[in-house]
Design an enzyme around this catalytic site. Structure first.
Site, PDB file in Angstrom:
ATOM      1  N   ALA A  69       0.840  -1.198   0.000  1.00 19.44           N
ATOM      2  CA  ALA A  69       0.000   0.000   0.000  1.00 19.44           C
ATOM      3  C   ALA A  69       0.877   1.250   0.000  1.00 19.44           C
ATOM      4  O   ALA A  69       1.932   1.269   0.637  1.00 19.44           O
ATOM      5  CB  ALA A  69      -0.893   0.001   1.231  1.00 19.44           C
ATOM      6  N   GLY A  75       1.542   5.376   0.850  1.00 17.67           N
ATOM      7  CA  GLY A  75       1.172   6.252   1.975  1.00 17.67           C
ATOM      8  C   GLY A  75       2.145   6.205   3.142  1.00 17.67           C
ATOM      9  O   GLY A  75       2.074   7.030   4.046  1.00 17.67           O
ATOM     10  N   GLY A  76       3.035   5.212   3.155  1.00 20.12           N
ATOM     11  CA  GLY A  76       4.071   5.180   4.188  1.00 20.12           C
ATOM     12  C   GLY A  76       3.538   4.882   5.577  1.00 20.12           C
ATOM     13  O   GLY A  76       2.372   4.496   5.756  1.00 20.12           O
ATOM     14  N   GLU A 103      -0.623   9.295  22.776  1.00 21.39           N
ATOM     15  CA  GLU A 103      -1.800   9.031  21.934  1.00 21.39           C
ATOM     16  C   GLU A 103      -2.275   7.589  22.103  1.00 21.39           C
ATOM     17  O   GLU A 103      -3.450   7.336  22.369  1.00 21.39           O
ATOM     18  CB  GLU A 103      -1.474   9.317  20.456  1.00 21.39           C
ATOM     19  CG  GLU A 103      -1.310  10.806  20.168  1.00 21.39           C
ATOM     20  CD  GLU A 103      -1.055  11.148  18.705  1.00 21.39           C
ATOM     21  OE1 GLU A 103      -0.946  12.331  18.392  1.00 21.39           O
ATOM     22  OE2 GLU A 103      -0.946  10.227  17.864  1.00 21.39           O
ATOM     23  N   GLU A 152       8.536   7.460  31.895  1.00 17.35           N
ATOM     24  CA  GLU A 152       9.265   8.475  31.118  1.00 17.35           C
ATOM     25  C   GLU A 152      10.590   8.781  31.801  1.00 17.35           C
ATOM     26  O   GLU A 152      10.648   9.009  33.011  1.00 17.35           O
ATOM     27  CB  GLU A 152       8.392   9.735  30.985  1.00 17.35           C
ATOM     28  CG  GLU A 152       9.107  10.982  30.502  1.00 17.35           C
ATOM     29  CD  GLU A 152       9.770  10.854  29.132  1.00 17.35           C
ATOM     30  OE1 GLU A 152       9.130  10.397  28.189  1.00 17.35           O
ATOM     31  OE2 GLU A 152      10.964  11.231  29.023  1.00 17.35           O
ATOM     32  N   VAL A 178      14.103   2.998  32.050  1.00 17.50           N
ATOM     33  CA  VAL A 178      13.809   1.590  31.792  1.00 17.50           C
ATOM     34  C   VAL A 178      15.096   0.916  31.341  1.00 17.50           C
ATOM     35  O   VAL A 178      15.776   1.403  30.433  1.00 17.50           O
ATOM     36  CB  VAL A 178      12.706   1.458  30.724  1.00 17.50           C
ATOM     37  CG1 VAL A 178      12.523   0.003  30.312  1.00 17.50           C
ATOM     38  CG2 VAL A 178      11.405   2.035  31.239  1.00 17.50           C
ATOM     39  N   ASP A 231      11.680  12.332   7.354  1.00 20.64           N
ATOM     40  CA  ASP A 231      12.236  11.764   8.591  1.00 20.64           C
ATOM     41  C   ASP A 231      13.689  11.335   8.437  1.00 20.64           C
ATOM     42  O   ASP A 231      14.387  11.164   9.438  1.00 20.64           O
ATOM     43  CB  ASP A 231      11.438  10.527   9.030  1.00 20.64           C
ATOM     44  CG  ASP A 231      10.078  10.874   9.624  1.00 20.64           C
ATOM     45  OD1 ASP A 231       9.693  12.056   9.566  1.00 20.64           O
ATOM     46  OD2 ASP A 231       9.415   9.960  10.131  1.00 20.64           O
ATOM     47  N   LEU A 282       7.733  14.690  11.280  1.00 21.88           N
ATOM     48  CA  LEU A 282       6.307  14.972  11.136  1.00 21.88           C
ATOM     49  C   LEU A 282       5.918  14.860   9.670  1.00 21.88           C
ATOM     50  O   LEU A 282       6.652  15.322   8.790  1.00 21.88           O
ATOM     51  CB  LEU A 282       5.993  16.394  11.629  1.00 21.88           C
ATOM     52  CG  LEU A 282       6.279  16.678  13.108  1.00 21.88           C
ATOM     53  CD1 LEU A 282       6.144  18.151  13.416  1.00 21.88           C
ATOM     54  CD2 LEU A 282       5.327  15.859  13.989  1.00 21.88           C
ATOM     55  N   HIS A 308     -18.362  34.451  16.334  1.00 24.01           N
ATOM     56  CA  HIS A 308     -18.851  34.124  17.663  1.00 24.01           C
ATOM     57  C   HIS A 308     -20.069  33.221  17.546  1.00 24.01           C
ATOM     58  O   HIS A 308     -20.935  33.493  16.722  1.00 24.01           O
ATOM     59  CB  HIS A 308     -19.249  35.408  18.404  1.00 24.01           C
ATOM     60  CG  HIS A 308     -19.841  35.139  19.747  1.00 24.01           C
ATOM     61  ND1 HIS A 308     -19.074  34.730  20.813  1.00 24.01           N
ATOM     62  CD2 HIS A 308     -21.127  35.183  20.174  1.00 24.01           C
ATOM     63  CE1 HIS A 308     -19.860  34.549  21.866  1.00 24.01           C
ATOM     64  NE2 HIS A 308     -21.109  34.823  21.509  1.00 24.01           N
TER      65      HIS A 308
HETATM   66  P1  NAD Z   1       9.160  11.045  20.998  1.00 27.33           P
HETATM   67  O1  NAD Z   1      10.524  11.480  20.690  1.00 27.33           O
HETATM   68  O2  NAD Z   1       8.018  11.969  20.763  1.00 27.33           O
HETATM   69  O3  NAD Z   1       9.089  10.594  22.536  1.00 27.33           O
HETATM   70  C1  NAD Z   1       9.921   9.599  23.083  1.00 27.33           C
HETATM   71  C2  NAD Z   1       9.905   9.697  24.593  1.00 27.33           C
HETATM   72  O4  NAD Z   1      10.595   8.583  25.142  1.00 27.33           O
HETATM   73  C3  NAD Z   1      10.605  10.932  25.115  1.00 27.33           C
HETATM   74  O5  NAD Z   1       9.761  11.579  26.028  1.00 27.33           O
HETATM   75  C4  NAD Z   1      11.863  10.365  25.759  1.00 27.33           C
HETATM   76  O6  NAD Z   1      12.332  11.167  26.820  1.00 27.33           O
HETATM   77  C5  NAD Z   1      11.381   9.014  26.240  1.00 27.33           C
HETATM   78  N1  NAD Z   1      12.445   8.019  26.484  1.00 27.33           N
HETATM   79  C6  NAD Z   1      13.573   7.819  25.784  1.00 27.33           C
HETATM   80  N2  NAD Z   1      14.306   6.837  26.339  1.00 27.33           N
HETATM   81  C7  NAD Z   1      13.636   6.403  27.440  1.00 27.33           C
HETATM   82  C8  NAD Z   1      13.868   5.383  28.430  1.00 27.33           C
HETATM   83  N3  NAD Z   1      14.967   4.630  28.429  1.00 27.33           N
HETATM   84  N4  NAD Z   1      12.966   5.192  29.418  1.00 27.33           N
HETATM   85  C9  NAD Z   1      11.831   5.960  29.434  1.00 27.33           C
HETATM   86  N5  NAD Z   1      11.566   6.931  28.524  1.00 27.33           N
HETATM   87  C10 NAD Z   1      12.451   7.148  27.534  1.00 27.33           C
HETATM   88  O7  NAD Z   1       8.958   9.676  20.196  1.00 27.33           O
HETATM   89  P2  NAD Z   1       7.674   8.808  19.846  1.00 27.33           P
HETATM   90  O8  NAD Z   1       6.518   9.170  20.704  1.00 27.33           O
HETATM   91  O9  NAD Z   1       8.147   7.400  19.819  1.00 27.33           O
HETATM   92  O10 NAD Z   1       7.345   9.276  18.388  1.00 27.33           O
HETATM   93  C11 NAD Z   1       8.298   9.060  17.340  1.00 27.33           C
HETATM   94  C12 NAD Z   1       8.178  10.127  16.288  1.00 27.33           C
HETATM   95  O11 NAD Z   1       6.945  10.018  15.623  1.00 27.33           O
HETATM   96  C13 NAD Z   1       8.297  11.501  16.884  1.00 27.33           C
HETATM   97  O12 NAD Z   1       9.375  12.144  16.293  1.00 27.33           O
HETATM   98  C14 NAD Z   1       7.011  12.173  16.552  1.00 27.33           C
HETATM   99  O13 NAD Z   1       7.250  13.448  16.020  1.00 27.33           O
HETATM  100  C15 NAD Z   1       6.347  11.282  15.511  1.00 27.33           C
HETATM  101  N6  NAD Z   1       4.926  11.202  15.797  1.00 27.33           N
HETATM  102  C16 NAD Z   1       4.153  12.296  15.618  1.00 27.33           C
HETATM  103  C17 NAD Z   1       2.809  12.244  15.924  1.00 27.33           C
HETATM  104  C18 NAD Z   1       1.952  13.458  15.724  1.00 27.33           C
HETATM  105  O14 NAD Z   1       2.374  14.349  15.001  1.00 27.33           O
HETATM  106  N7  NAD Z   1       0.791  13.531  16.351  1.00 27.33           N
HETATM  107  C19 NAD Z   1       2.247  11.082  16.440  1.00 27.33           C
HETATM  108  C20 NAD Z   1       3.062   9.992  16.620  1.00 27.33           C
HETATM  109  C21 NAD Z   1       4.398  10.071  16.286  1.00 27.33           C
END
Ligand code: NAD
Length: 460
Positions: A37, A39-40, A186, A202, A236, A307, A314, A439
């Site tokens: 498909a 769209g990536g 999310e 985190e 972790v 990316d 993004l 409004h």
């Molecule tokens: P992210 O970089 O947004 O968050 C990763 C988190 O993991 C950070 O808060 C970091 O501090 C934490 N982390 C790292 N190592 C850790 C450890 N050992 N123990 C605990 N926490 C740790 O990455 P993501 O949520 O995996 O998303 C990946 C990419 O996908 C991002 O760059 C994001 O921009 C993109 N994305 C965007 C959207 C959106 O635009 N709504 C949605 C999903 C993903």
């Protein structure tokens, strides 16, 4: 050997938009994609399916807990996860099929398989015919793949990434999410709404690194109120499947038992199997393809976007880069304003930002004025019964130019578009304050926050 003007490797939002734009500009375009498909990640296993599940799970929560407030009584509300997943798959199918139709319309030649450079202007595809392609320009748009942590053994099932979390067969009783970034929040919220007990671990002492601190603090408070559990400052060190459950190891703490683990600690550029060595293209220290401001790599005729290069991962950033790159190739004009690229977390409440954060301005020694307006002062938010959150505008202290806008609250992801346009056009907060906003709409909160920059807000 088949010849084209441009070969795009990867049909994600960056690649497919670049291919379409290039075709519009008159190039003979080919796009190579290894997945069936188009769209990536975004369309297949990222932005789109996660938004479908966020939407569906929100309906479930609203039907269960929030309709009574509106005077709507429903009987028992049941989860039909299979139907929810089926709808998600249908949304994905519709959109990926849509990209295929757009390719057809624009006469873009589609090749199925993995492309590998054999020379600077040549790629070979690993399909049955061993197709070889040649083009004057080749664009790398191969995106990113999830990363993991040392000691965390992904088994592609119970300890998995967002891909697995988009298709759990039932809500895990206890879900541990590693990482409080976009994906962790999310997908953590989706499963918490559907009945899982969710704990987010985190590493940092805050959630959403990179986002404005005040927004992240408010988000943490609201997520906790919804029932998500957080452990901040938690490193972790390992995770493995042990019998019928998973064990997550944390530094300085007892191991945590759960039924599933979602690893959401970021993504890394996807360059594997591309044969970049073959053309002498070296990656930077973070595995990204280095490019100049026209997205040209060190190898003539080879470009990269999305990316796989620097900047936020993004979809819409990749799209802008895809268009700008091919426009640069064809017209010589190539420009992107990275200050005007919004970021959105599609949780409830939504969290959206564009431009500089307060921390960045403070660090850079930029003097600014700040206007904040809370949704609880807005009539439409009250009608919606969504009172949490606020809009925060940061404007230059002397010129009043809008430098950053940060929103947490209902429809923040849609509201941020006005702020992105304001920054793109170099607007002042006074410009926003003097623009009429219908409004009653949530958008009035932007106007009020702009008025608040000058202490003139009306409804607070
Ligand atoms: P992210 O970089 O947004 O968050 C990763 C988190 O993991 C950070 O808060 C970091 O501090 C934490 N982390 C790292 N190592 C850790 C450890 N050992 N123990 C605990 N926490 C740790 O990455 P993501 O949520 O995996 O998303 C990946 C990419 O996908 C991002 O760059 C994001 O921009 C993109 N994305 C965007 C959207 C959106 O635009 N709504 C949605 C999903 C993903």
């Amino acid at each position: 050997m088949k010849r084209h003007d441009l070969i795009v490797i990867g049909a994600g939002p960056g690649g497919y938009v670049a291919a379409i734009r290039a075709a519009q500009l008159g190039l003979d375009v080919a796009c190579v994609e290894k997945e069936a498909a188009l769209g990536g990640t975004c369309l297949r296993v990222g932005c789109i399916p996660s938004k479908a599940l966020l939407e569906s799970s929100e309906h479930y929560v609203v039907a269960r807990n929030r309709l009574a407030e509106h005077g709507v009584r429903v009987g028992s509300v049941e989860l039909d996860l299979a139907a929810m997943m089926k709808r998600k798959d249908k949304v994905v199918e519709g959109l990926t099929g849509g990209v295929a139709a757009l390719f057809k319309k624009r006469k873009i030649t589609r090749y199925a398989g993995q492309a590998r450079f054999t020379a600077p202007r040549r790629v070979a595809i690993d399909d049955a015919d061993k197709t070889e392609l040649e083009a004057k320009h080749i664009l790398i748009a191969t995106g990113s793949v999830p990363t993991s942590l040392p000691g965390v053994e992904l088994d592609g099932d119970r300890i998995g990434t967002s891909t697995e979390a988009l298709a759990y067969p039932e809500p895990p009783k206890r879900l541990v999410v590693i990482g409080a970034g976009y994906i962790g929040l999310e997908m953590g919220q989706v499963w918490q709404r559907l009945g899982s007990e969710v704990t987010v671990l985190e590493y940092l002492d805050r959630i959403l690194p990179g986002m404005d601190g005040e927004l992240a603090k408010e988000a943490l408070k609201l997520f906790k109120r919804q029932g998500l559990a957080f452990q901040l400052g938690c490193r972790v060190t390992g995770a493995r499947v042990h019998g019928d459950r998973c064990v997550v190891e944390r530094e300085g703490d007892e191991p945590l038992e759960c039924d599933r683990v979602l690893v959401a600690v970021g993504r890394k550029p996807n360059t594997e199997g591309l044969g970049l060595d073959e053309i002498g293209l070296t990656l930077d220290e973070r595995g990204r393809v280095p490019v100049d401001d026209r997205f040209a790599t060190a190898v003539e005729g080879v470009y990269a976007i999305g990316d796989v290069i620097r900047g936020p991962m993004l979809a819409h950033k990749a799209e802008e880069e895809g268009s700008a790159c091919v426009e640069g190739i064809v017209t010589g004009v190539c420009h992107i304003n990275y200050d005007a690229i919004p970021g959105v977390v599609y949780t409830d409440p939504e969290i959206a930002a564009v431009g500089k954060t307060q921390e960045q301005l403070e660090q850079d020694g930029v003097e600014f004025r700040k206007g904040v307006f809370h949704f609880r002062g807005n009539g439409r938010a009250r009608a919606l019964a969504q009172l949490d959150g606020f809009v925060k505008i940061l404007a230059h202290a002397r010129t009043d130019r809008v430098l950053g806008v940060h929103i947490i609250g209902p429809r923040a992801g849609d509201l941020i578009a006005e702020a992105a346009v304001a920054i793109e056009f170099g607007a002042s907060s006074e410009d926003l304050a003097r623009s009429s906003h219908a409004h009653p709409t949530l958008a009035e909160c932007l106007k009020e926050a702009a008025l608040a920059v000058d202490g003139r807000q009306i409804h607070a």
